[in-house]
Design a protein around this motif. Structure first.
Motif, PDB file in Angstrom:
ATOM      1  N   THR A   1      17.106 -78.129   2.769  1.00 38.43           N
ATOM      2  CA  THR A   1      16.013 -77.416   3.430  1.00 38.43           C
ATOM      3  C   THR A   1      16.582 -76.285   4.272  1.00 38.43           C
ATOM      4  OG1 THR A   1      16.026 -78.771   5.425  1.00 38.43           O
ATOM      5  CG2 THR A   1      14.631 -79.540   3.583  1.00 38.43           C
ATOM      6  N   LYS A   2      15.729 -75.361   4.591  1.00 37.05           N
ATOM      7  CA  LYS A   2      16.157 -74.247   5.438  1.00 37.05           C
ATOM      8  C   LYS A   2      16.632 -74.766   6.801  1.00 37.05           C
ATOM      9  CE  LYS A   2      14.717 -69.609   6.703  1.00 37.05           C
ATOM     10  NZ  LYS A   2      13.648 -68.609   6.513  1.00 37.05           N
TER      11      LYS A   2
ATOM     12  N   SER B   1      11.797 -72.291   1.784  1.00 38.93           N
ATOM     13  CA  SER B   1      11.904 -73.384   2.751  1.00 38.93           C
ATOM     14  C   SER B   1      12.788 -74.516   2.228  1.00 38.93           C
ATOM     15  CB  SER B   1      10.518 -73.933   3.100  1.00 38.93           C
ATOM     16  OG  SER B   1       9.888 -74.423   1.934  1.00 38.93           O
ATOM     17  N   GLU B   2      13.003 -74.549   0.907  1.00 39.17           N
ATOM     18  CA  GLU B   2      13.827 -75.603   0.314  1.00 39.17           C
ATOM     19  C   GLU B   2      14.389 -75.108  -1.020  1.00 39.17           C
ATOM     20  OE1 GLU B   2      12.745 -79.955   0.490  1.00 39.17           O
ATOM     21  OE2 GLU B   2      12.428 -79.580  -1.645  1.00 39.17           O
TER      22      GLU B   2
END
Length: 182
Positions: free
Chosen positions: A169-170, A126-127
């Motif tokens: 971040t994604k 996610s990051e």
């Protein structure tokens, strides 16, 4: 896990990479922004490589030898995406080093973009973060071109200079992919 970008071939590190690891990480030029300095010996490089190999079984993470597709027998750098604790922060760390003769050719940006895409798509992260030393403008430029954003300066209790902390971040990465497609 092997993968390629337009010019690069990335493969997991192997024990036989130790001489190349020492050549690149033992070079004062590649370590000019690392307060710990260059690797002091081939034995030290062996220990680092052994550590990398021990931690390469974590899905989605690891260190890769970086080679040119046109010459898949010469290692030009090393990089990775690894879970780390940096100044008390748990991060998915993007890191890389290239031999000096390969600087300024866009290869670090190509590596970073490929690994970030892999981390978000296949690694389901996610990051992703990266930390660099102040004054390392070339790495900062690579991170910015890859879409990372400066978050904050982080004090480093081990060394006198702070670290610059960058994240992506994604969601930010996906938004930039849509902008690139337009």
């Amino acid at each position: 896990m092997h993968f390629t970008s337009s010019r690069l071939l990335l493969r997991p590190v192997i024990p036989g990479d130790v001489d190349c690891l020492f050549r690149i990480y033992g070079d004062p030029q590649t370590q000019q922004f690392n307060p710990a300095g260059p690797y002091p010996s081939l034995d030290y490089a062996r220990g680092i490589l052994r550590s990398w190999l021990e931690h390469s079984n974590q899905p989605g993470f690891g260190h890769w030898a970086i080679l040119l597709q046109e010459n898949p027998h010469e290692i030009i750098g090393f990089g990775g995406l690894t879970p780390r604790v940096v100044c008390g922060y748990h991060i998915n760390n993007l890191g890389y080093r290239f031999a000096p003769q390969w600087w300024g050719k866009g290869l670090a940006t190509e590596f970073a973009r490929s690994v970030v895409a892999w981390g978000f798509e296949q690694g389901k992260l996610s990051e992703i973060s990266a930390v660099i030393r102040p004054g390392h403008s070339a790495s900062q430029h690579v991170l910015e071109k890859t879409g990372f954003h400066f978050e904050r300066e982080v004090a480093d209790p081990e060394y006198p200079s702070a670290r610059l902390f960058f994240t992506l971040t994604k969601a930010q990465w996906r938004a930039s992919q849509g902008a690139d497609a337009k």
